[in-house]
Design a protein around this motif. Structure first.
Motif, PDB file in Angstrom:
ATOM      1  N   GLY A  20       0.725  -1.093  -0.010  1.00 44.46           N
ATOM      2  CA  GLY A  20       0.077  -0.087   0.146  1.00 44.46           C
ATOM      3  C   GLY A  20       0.626   1.443   0.249  1.00 44.46           C
ATOM      4  N   LEU A  21       0.136   2.586   0.002  1.00 45.10           N
ATOM      5  CA  LEU A  21       0.864   3.611  -0.071  1.00 45.10           C
ATOM      6  C   LEU A  21       1.835   3.756   0.960  1.00 45.10           C
ATOM      7  N   LEU A  22       1.590   3.377   2.315  1.00 46.95           N
ATOM      8  CA  LEU A  22       2.683   3.803   3.381  1.00 46.95           C
ATOM      9  C   LEU A  22       3.446   2.536   3.488  1.00 46.95           C
ATOM     10  N   ASP A  41       1.325  -8.896   1.703  1.00 40.27           N
ATOM     11  CA  ASP A  41       0.269  -8.398   1.406  1.00 40.27           C
ATOM     12  C   ASP A  41      -0.668  -9.291   0.613  1.00 40.27           C
ATOM     13  N   LEU A  64      -0.254 -12.741   2.504  1.00 40.70           N
ATOM     14  CA  LEU A  64      -0.775 -12.752   3.889  1.00 40.70           C
ATOM     15  C   LEU A  64      -1.846 -12.110   3.996  1.00 40.70           C
ATOM     16  N   ASP A  65      -2.908 -12.737   4.461  1.00 36.56           N
ATOM     17  CA  ASP A  65      -4.243 -12.119   4.931  1.00 36.56           C
ATOM     18  C   ASP A  65      -4.170 -11.895   6.492  1.00 36.56           C
ATOM     19  N   VAL A  66      -4.033 -10.919   7.174  1.00 33.07           N
ATOM     20  CA  VAL A  66      -4.108 -10.802   8.496  1.00 33.07           C
ATOM     21  C   VAL A  66      -5.338 -11.242   9.209  1.00 33.07           C
ATOM     22  N   ASN A  92       0.912  -2.946   9.915  1.00 33.08           N
ATOM     23  CA  ASN A  92       0.706  -1.879   9.194  1.00 33.08           C
ATOM     24  C   ASN A  92      -0.860  -1.907   8.213  1.00 33.08           C
ATOM     25  N   ALA A  94      -4.472  -2.294   6.903  1.00 35.36           N
ATOM     26  CA  ALA A  94      -5.797  -1.726   7.557  1.00 35.36           C
ATOM     27  C   ALA A  94      -6.731  -1.458   6.279  1.00 35.36           C
ATOM     28  N   VAL A 152       0.634   0.316  13.510  1.00 39.08           N
ATOM     29  CA  VAL A 152       0.357   1.573  12.847  1.00 39.08           C
ATOM     30  C   VAL A 152      -1.046   1.988  13.408  1.00 39.08           C
ATOM     31  N   ALA A 153      -1.289   3.050  14.038  1.00 39.23           N
ATOM     32  CA  ALA A 153      -2.460   3.863  14.355  1.00 39.23           C
ATOM     33  C   ALA A 153      -2.657   4.902  13.546  1.00 39.23           C
ATOM     34  N   TYR A 181     -13.196   3.567  11.502  1.00 41.13           N
ATOM     35  CA  TYR A 181     -11.764   3.869  11.344  1.00 41.13           C
ATOM     36  C   TYR A 181     -11.257   4.400  12.880  1.00 41.13           C
ATOM     37  N   LYS A 185      -8.804   2.442  15.473  1.00 38.09           N
ATOM     38  CA  LYS A 185      -7.086   2.982  15.559  1.00 38.09           C
ATOM     39  C   LYS A 185      -7.088   3.576  17.036  1.00 38.09           C
ATOM     40  N   PRO A 211       0.322   8.045  12.411  1.00 33.98           N
ATOM     41  CA  PRO A 211       0.685   9.319  11.372  1.00 33.98           C
ATOM     42  C   PRO A 211      -0.439  10.336  11.088  1.00 33.98           C
ATOM     43  N   GLY A 212      -0.145  11.373  10.578  1.00 38.58           N
ATOM     44  CA  GLY A 212      -1.264  12.228   9.825  1.00 38.58           C
ATOM     45  C   GLY A 212      -1.564  11.920   8.450  1.00 38.58           C
ATOM     46  N   VAL A 214      -1.836  11.604   4.707  1.00 36.86           N
ATOM     47  CA  VAL A 214      -0.870  11.703   3.687  1.00 36.86           C
ATOM     48  C   VAL A 214      -1.533  12.018   2.362  1.00 36.86           C
TER      49      VAL A 214
END
Ligand code: NAD
Length: 270
Positions: A20-22, A41, A64-66, A92, A94, A152-153, A181, A185, A211-212, A214
């Motif tokens: 993903g992005l992050l 992922d 991997l599926d969490v 990470n 979510a 990651v929250a 969401y 978190k 994180p804030g 993005v």
């Protein structure tokens, strides 16, 4: 001899939601600091592709599926077969609600209408996924007596959403940030404290990264609203969290556990 407390050479680090992005940036940061990265992922092809782009040659890609214990057990076995150890787990992965129809988004995202299925799916991935990955993959770290878990929250785990961010210039509410969401978190933050206290005497550190928002091709009015509300006057770039991830993964944060590292441009400072 010069030592580098941020060095991750000989460490093995798993990132969930890696493509993903992050997640991509977390993988890059860990690999650049010397770690062997397990790129995990839902889509294996995407994982392979990213693993090939990372510096270093000793990476592993994993479907991997969490939310699925058997997927996590298979993943753990593959990691142990290749490396015999895991040092860092970055929880990470979510989901964040998206409403398909822009025309209906404001109506569907309204709290009073918010569907139970979306609430349950967010809990499943964002909370149960962190619990399961920590239990099934993290437990080996506790047995070995060392490790770092990074959950990651989000800023929205600490404060309620400012719904005025989603107001268009003409005053129309594009959508409401939905309730699941922030609830998930917030749960991740207190689960982090739980596990830090539980595994502290096993040598496993457990911290959260909050994180804030993005910047990622959002509409310009949203970027402006968000930037105006943020002390540093801008949204984050995807690579703004690389230093925080390496810090939490490495010996640089050796005396830190149960903490929440807030990297949000000052969003929660005001
Ligand atoms: N992007 C932001 O503005 C922002 C802000 C604050 C916090 N965060 C948090 O950062 C993390 C990464 O966010 P992102 O923006 O990269 O999101 P993203 O949607 O780009 O990536 C999430 C990744 O998780 C994967 N995923 C979803 N369900 C999964 C499952 N069941 N098992 C395994 N993987 C699964 C997806 O395939 C995807 O690659 C999330 O925890 C998110 O809540 C993001």
């Amino acid at each position: 001899m010069k030592t580098d407390i941020f060095d991750l050479t000989r460490k093995v680090a798993l990132v969930t939601g890696a493509t993903g992005l992050l997640g991509k940036q977390h993988c890059m940061a860990l690999a650049e600091s010397g770690a062997s990265v397990v790129v995990a992922d839902l889509n294996l092809g995407d994982c392979h592709h990213l693993a090939e782009e990372l510096p270093g040659k000793n990476h592993l890609s994993l479907a991997l599926d969490v939310t699925l214990p058997h997927s996590l057990r298979t993943g753990r076995n593959a990691i142990l077969k290749k490396y015999s150890r895991l040092d860092v787990l970055v929880n990470n992965a979510a989901v964040n609600d998206k409403f398909e129809s822009p025309a209906l988004a404001a109506e569907q995202s309204r709290f009073e209408n918010y569907p139970l299925e979306m609430w349950l799916r967010s809990l499943e991935v964002n909370v149960t996924g962190v619990f399961l990955a920590s239990q099934i993959i993290g437990a080996g770290m506790a047995e070995r007596g060392s490790g770092s878990i990074i959950n990651v929250a989000s800023t929205y785990g600490m404060v309620g959403p400012d719904q005025s961010l989603y107001l268009k210039p003409d005053g129309e509410q594009a959508f409401f940030k939905s309730p699941a969401y922030p609830a998930t978190k917030g749960a991740v933050l207190n689960f982090t404290r739980y596990l830090a206290a539980y595994w502290g005497n096993c040598g496993v550190r457990v911290n959260a990264l909050s994180p804030g928002g993005v910047e990622n091709s959002q509409e310009s009015w949203f970027v402006e609203n968000y930037s105006r509300r943020t002390s540093l006057g801008r949204m984050a770039q995807p690579n703004d969290y690389k230093g925080a991830v390496v810090f939490l993964a490495s010996d640089a944060s050796a005396y830190m556990t149960g903490a929440n590292l807030v990297v949000d441009g000052g969003w929660t400072a005001v």
